[in-house]
Design an enzyme around this catalytic site. Structure first.
Site, PDB file in Angstrom:
ATOM      1  N   GLY A  14       0.826  -1.212   0.000  1.00  0.00           N
ATOM      2  CA  GLY A  14       0.000   0.000   0.000  1.00  0.00           C
ATOM      3  C   GLY A  14       0.854   1.253   0.000  1.00  0.00           C
ATOM      4  N   ASP A 159      -0.184  12.395  14.814  1.00  0.00           N
ATOM      5  CA  ASP A 159      -0.929  13.513  15.408  1.00  0.00           C
ATOM      6  C   ASP A 159      -0.001  14.344  16.303  1.00  0.00           C
ATOM      7  OD1 ASP A 159      -3.320  12.272  14.317  1.00  0.00           O
ATOM      8  OD2 ASP A 159      -3.010  10.772  15.874  1.00  0.00           O
ATOM      9  N   HIS A 187      -7.224   7.991  17.805  1.00  0.00           N
ATOM     10  CA  HIS A 187      -6.717   8.555  16.549  1.00  0.00           C
ATOM     11  C   HIS A 187      -7.923   8.770  15.636  1.00  0.00           C
ATOM     12  CE1 HIS A 187      -4.549   9.376  12.915  1.00  0.00           C
ATOM     13  NE2 HIS A 187      -5.182   8.390  12.318  1.00  0.00           N
TER      14      HIS A 187
HETATM   15  P1  NAX Z   1      -3.582   1.561   1.181  1.00  0.00           P
HETATM   16  O1  NAX Z   1      -4.990   1.214   0.832  1.00  0.00           O
HETATM   17  O2  NAX Z   1      -2.735   2.259   0.175  1.00  0.00           O
HETATM   18  O3  NAX Z   1      -2.819   0.238   1.598  1.00  0.00           O
HETATM   19  C1  NAX Z   1      -3.355  -0.693   2.475  1.00  0.00           C
HETATM   20  C2  NAX Z   1      -2.818  -2.033   2.048  1.00  0.00           C
HETATM   21  O4  NAX Z   1      -3.256  -2.977   3.008  1.00  0.00           O
HETATM   22  C3  NAX Z   1      -3.313  -2.491   0.681  1.00  0.00           C
HETATM   23  O5  NAX Z   1      -2.216  -2.809  -0.137  1.00  0.00           O
HETATM   24  C4  NAX Z   1      -4.171  -3.699   1.004  1.00  0.00           C
HETATM   25  O6  NAX Z   1      -4.098  -4.696   0.000  1.00  0.00           O
HETATM   26  C5  NAX Z   1      -3.535  -4.168   2.311  1.00  0.00           C
HETATM   27  N1  NAX Z   1      -4.398  -5.008   3.133  1.00  0.00           N
HETATM   28  C6  NAX Z   1      -5.743  -4.950   3.297  1.00  0.00           C
HETATM   29  N2  NAX Z   1      -6.158  -5.942   4.085  1.00  0.00           N
HETATM   30  C7  NAX Z   1      -5.066  -6.615   4.478  1.00  0.00           C
HETATM   31  C8  NAX Z   1      -4.859  -7.746   5.301  1.00  0.00           C
HETATM   32  N3  NAX Z   1      -5.872  -8.395   5.866  1.00  0.00           N
HETATM   33  N4  NAX Z   1      -3.593  -8.190   5.459  1.00  0.00           N
HETATM   34  C9  NAX Z   1      -2.555  -7.582   4.860  1.00  0.00           C
HETATM   35  N5  NAX Z   1      -2.697  -6.513   4.052  1.00  0.00           N
HETATM   36  C10 NAX Z   1      -3.933  -6.033   3.862  1.00  0.00           C
HETATM   37  O7  NAX Z   1      -3.679   2.381   2.524  1.00  0.00           O
HETATM   38  P2  NAX Z   1      -2.542   3.260   3.233  1.00  0.00           P
HETATM   39  O8  NAX Z   1      -2.637   4.653   2.756  1.00  0.00           O
HETATM   40  O9  NAX Z   1      -1.252   2.557   3.149  1.00  0.00           O
HETATM   41  O10 NAX Z   1      -3.106   3.283   4.743  1.00  0.00           O
HETATM   42  C11 NAX Z   1      -3.122   2.112   5.510  1.00  0.00           C
HETATM   43  C12 NAX Z   1      -3.897   2.331   6.793  1.00  0.00           C
HETATM   44  O11 NAX Z   1      -3.280   3.323   7.605  1.00  0.00           O
HETATM   45  C13 NAX Z   1      -5.327   2.831   6.573  1.00  0.00           C
HETATM   46  O12 NAX Z   1      -6.189   2.137   7.449  1.00  0.00           O
HETATM   47  C14 NAX Z   1      -5.249   4.271   6.982  1.00  0.00           C
HETATM   48  O13 NAX Z   1      -6.499   4.779   7.386  1.00  0.00           O
HETATM   49  C15 NAX Z   1      -4.272   4.181   8.117  1.00  0.00           C
HETATM   50  N6  NAX Z   1      -3.659   5.430   8.562  1.00  0.00           N
HETATM   51  C16 NAX Z   1      -3.386   5.552   9.874  1.00  0.00           C
HETATM   52  C17 NAX Z   1      -2.762   6.669  10.389  1.00  0.00           C
HETATM   53  C18 NAX Z   1      -2.469   6.792  11.845  1.00  0.00           C
HETATM   54  O14 NAX Z   1      -1.991   7.856  12.232  1.00  0.00           O
HETATM   55  N7  NAX Z   1      -2.712   5.797  12.702  1.00  0.00           N
HETATM   56  C19 NAX Z   1      -2.418   7.814   9.511  1.00  0.00           C
HETATM   57  C20 NAX Z   1      -2.330   7.444   8.076  1.00  0.00           C
HETATM   58  C21 NAX Z   1      -3.366   6.480   7.592  1.00  0.00           C
HETATM   59  O15 NAX Z   1      -4.559   7.178   7.372  1.00  0.00           O
END
Ligand code: NAX
Length: 323
Positions: A14, A159, A187
């Site tokens: 991702g 944050d 968060h």
């Molecule tokens: P992306 O959609 O670009 O990438 C996520 C990846 O996870 C994809 O490649 C998908 O195939 C994979 N995936 C989905 N289900 C899975 C599973 N069961 N096992 C392994 N891989 C799996 O998202 P991205 O921008 O990389 O963000 C990832 C996560 O971080 C999201 O939930 C997003 O909301 C969260 N965030 C959290 C933040 C925080 O501060 N805690 C900030 C940034 C981000 O928003």
């Protein structure tokens, strides 16, 4: 030469993964003398993309990167890992209710909690980034009964960094001049970025900025920063999230002198309900993560904390059957 550390990263193909893996492999997270193996987890439809990422990692010829595993099986990804960064999660699709999102992610984090429990090293440290991060973390740790809840945390470092940078911009100082600020709670848009104990070059921050800015501009802008980036970029924050994950894991693994913020399994500090994953001001050392106790909380701060605590309790009741 230090012993090799095994690091699992989920969601490795991702956006965040793409910003994260190369910096980990270069040594930025654990130090430039720490060899590692990366164990990367994706879902089957993303395995081709993950193979491309692995090729690029190979093409960097990182001296510290001894081995890469790419898999769609959590048990293989978590086999004997010392550290795990859980980024992969289900994004909210149009029309999806918050409850559905919690449920969809619950399915992922129960499986991953169980796999960590049975396959990871017993001292594993697990950082949850995928949203809703606090409750996903709660689900994962609840499904790992042989691990201690203190081995899990949720990421609120982004944050924390956002709040530090915005305060530094406001008072026109270097970020290193800021100390002691904290992110409390979830968060999410209810988080409370608190400046009550923050200082700017040793002076209380609330003597340097006016209360109106703090309450009406600073707090909402930190709470809404993720949405602002999404609106501007058309994509959610990725490089800054990867940076925060590196810093949070670095400080947890190697220790930190300064107060930072981490979502941890609440032990009731500051009167917060137990058994939710709540962001607190913390310091880390070899013994673990310690909540910074004794901060003075006025009525305004307590009311803000109550809002974010209530949201986490609601999220917890929506996934009670999974924990
Ligand atoms: P992306 O959609 O670009 O990438 C996520 C990846 O996870 C994809 O490649 C998908 O195939 C994979 N995936 C989905 N289900 C899975 C599973 N069961 N096992 C392994 N891989 C799996 O998202 P991205 O921008 O990389 O963000 C990832 C996560 O971080 C999201 O939930 C997003 O909301 C969260 N965030 C959290 C933040 C925080 O501060 N805690 C900030 C940034 C981000 O928003």
């Amino acid at each position: 030469m230090k012993q090799t550390v095994r690091i699992a990263v989920t969601g490795a193909a991702g956006q965040i993964g793409y910003s994260l893996l190369f910096r980990i492999a270069s040594g930025e997270m654990l130090g430039y003398d720490q060899p590692m193996e990366l164990q990367l987890l994706e879902i089957p439809p993303a395995m081709d993309a993950l193979r491309g990422v692995v090729m690029e990692l190979e093409d960097c010829a990182f001296p510290l990167l001894e081995k890469i595993v790419a898999t769609d099986a959590p048990e293989s990804a978590f086999a004997d890992v010392d550290l795990a960064i859980l980024v992969g999660s289900r994004p909210r699709s149009p029309g999806m209710e918050r409850k559905d999102l919690l449920e969809a992610n619950g399915a992922i984090f129960t499986v991953q909690g169980k796999a960590l429990n049975s396959c990871a090293r017993k001292h594993v440290k697990v950082l949850v980034v995928g949203n809703p991060a606090n409750t996903n973390c709660l689900i994962a740790l609840s499904n790992a009964p042989d691990l201690d809840p203190s081995q899990f945390c949720a990421m609120t470092r982004l944050d924390h960094n956002r709040a530090t940078a915005q305060l530094a911009q406001k008072v026109d100082c270097k970020v290193e001049s800021i100390a002691g600020l904290a992110i409390w709670g979830n968060h999410s848009a209810t988080m409370f970025p608190e400046l009550g104990s923050a200082t700017v070059d040793g002076t209380p921050a609330l003597e340097v900025v006016d209360l109106q800015w703090y309450e009406s501009e600073f707090i909402p802008s930190i709470q809404q920063r993720g949405a602002a980036i999404l609106n501007a970029r058309g994509l959610s924050s990725a490089a800054s999230a990867a940076n925060a994950a590196i810093e949070q894991m670095h400080d947890w693994y190697l220790g930190t002198a300064d107060v930072t913020s981490m979502g941890i399994f609440s032990n009731g500090s500051y009167g917060i309900s137990k058994e939710i994953v709540f962001s607190y001001p913390v310091v880390c050392d070899k013994a673990g993560v310690h909540v910074v106790e004794g901060r003075e909380m006025d009525e305004f701060s307590r009311s803000k904390i109550a809002i974010t605590e209530r949201e986490l309790l609601e999220e917890r009741s929506a996934i009670l059957h999974l924990i």
